[in-house]
Design a protein around this motif. Structure first.
Motif, short mmCIF file in Angstrom:
data_model
loop_
_atom_site.label_atom_id
_atom_site.label_comp_id
_atom_site.label_asym_id
_atom_site.label_seq_id
_atom_site.Cartn_x
_atom_site.Cartn_y
_atom_site.Cartn_z
N PRO A 1 5.80 -14.13 -19.38
CA PRO A 1 6.10 -15.47 -19.91
C PRO A 1 4.88 -16.13 -20.53
CG PRO A 1 7.00 -15.19 -17.69
CD PRO A 1 6.14 -14.00 -17.96
N ASP A 2 3.68 -15.71 -20.12
CA ASP A 2 2.45 -16.32 -20.64
C ASP A 2 1.83 -15.54 -21.80
OD1 ASP A 2 2.61 -18.20 -18.55
OD2 ASP A 2 1.70 -16.75 -17.18
N GLY A 3 2.47 -14.45 -22.22
CA GLY A 3 1.91 -13.67 -23.33
C GLY A 3 1.90 -12.18 -23.01
N LEU A 4 0.94 -11.48 -23.63
CA LEU A 4 0.89 -10.02 -23.49
C LEU A 4 -0.25 -9.61 -22.57
CD1 LEU A 4 1.41 -9.21 -27.27
CD2 LEU A 4 3.12 -8.95 -25.47
N ASP A 5 0.07 -8.72 -21.66
CA ASP A 5 -0.92 -8.22 -20.71
C ASP A 5 -1.23 -6.76 -21.08
OD1 ASP A 5 -2.49 -7.97 -18.43
OD2 ASP A 5 -0.78 -7.36 -17.18
N TYR A 6 -2.49 -6.47 -21.40
CA TYR A 6 -2.90 -5.12 -21.85
C TYR A 6 -3.61 -4.38 -20.72
CZ TYR A 6 -1.95 -6.62 -26.65
OH TYR A 6 -1.34 -7.07 -27.78
N HIS A 7 -3.25 -3.11 -20.56
CA HIS A 7 -3.89 -2.28 -19.53
C HIS A 7 -4.21 -0.92 -20.15
CE1 HIS A 7 -4.85 -0.82 -15.56
NE2 HIS A 7 -3.98 0.15 -15.66
#
Length: 213
Positions: A190-196
């Motif tokens: 919900p807060d954006g994109l999380d990159y791993h």
């Protein structure tokens, strides 16, 4: 070429030793015989952990990379999945055992035709094969729970990110085609994109447009 019990055991052992430990991912890979997807004089090497050439200047990825991508994608039984880059069809076949529905797009008509026939012979009826420019995704079927890209872009393509559901996961190689690329897992929150970042890889480049054959 089809595998025997010993080949299957060694194949799964090699996957585990490279970090593919998820039971569902391993189970799906056990159901899909890689030998069915490798033709010609590379058939004898189908069960080795290495990428191999296929038609149209493309490659079938090495099994451990397929396993790591499948594991990172974490496909659930009700999921609708988009694959960009059908290639040999091996990855889509594995996903078909995990997802409700798989849409796979490739720019090479020759490959999509061959895969359609192969999926039919394997009774994989929840896979739809499309000839087209996968870099733009598949807007008419969006949004997707999971998206997997089997060709490297310098950045995750915007159209694909926009077609990913909130809470969805995209796995893709990122980097220049002649340099070391990184396998990336993107989660849409919900807060954006999380990159791993997962591991270094080497894939063919993601090319726009549809090929001539």
């Amino acid at each position: 070429m089809t595998w025997d019990a010993e080949q299957k055991m060694q194949f799964l052992f090699a996957l585990r030793s490279k970090g593919v430990t998820d039971a569902r991912a391993l189970g799906a890979m056990e159901k899909v015989d890689r030998g069915m997807f490798v033709k010609g004089h590379f058939e004898a090497r189908a069960y080795e952990d290495m990428p191999l050439p296929i038609a149209s200047g493309q490659t079938i990825s090495q099994p451990s990379v397929v396993g790591l991508m499948t594991q990172a994608l974490n496909v659930q039984p009700r999921d609708k999945v988009l694959e960009v880059g059908t290639g040999s069809g091996y990855q889509a076949a594995i996903l078909s055992h995990l997802a409700r529905r798989v849409y796979t797009v490739d720019r090479h008509r020759r490959l999509t035709r061959e895969c359609e026939k192969l999926f039919e012979s394997l009774d994989l009826h929840n896979v739809t094969v499309i000839t087209g420019d996968g870099s733009f995704g598949l807007a008419e079927q969006a949004p997707f729970d999971r998206i997997i890209v089997t060709a490297a872009a310098e950045d995750p393509p915007g159209p694909l990110l926009s077609q990913l559901k909130e809470g969805g996961i995209m796995v893709l190689p990122v980097g220049q085609s002649d340099a070391v690329q990184s396998l990336i897992k993107v989660t849409k929150t919900p807060d954006g994109l999380d990159y791993h970042e997962l591991c270094p890889v080497r894939f063919v480049p993601l090319i726009e447009g549809v090929a001539q054959e």
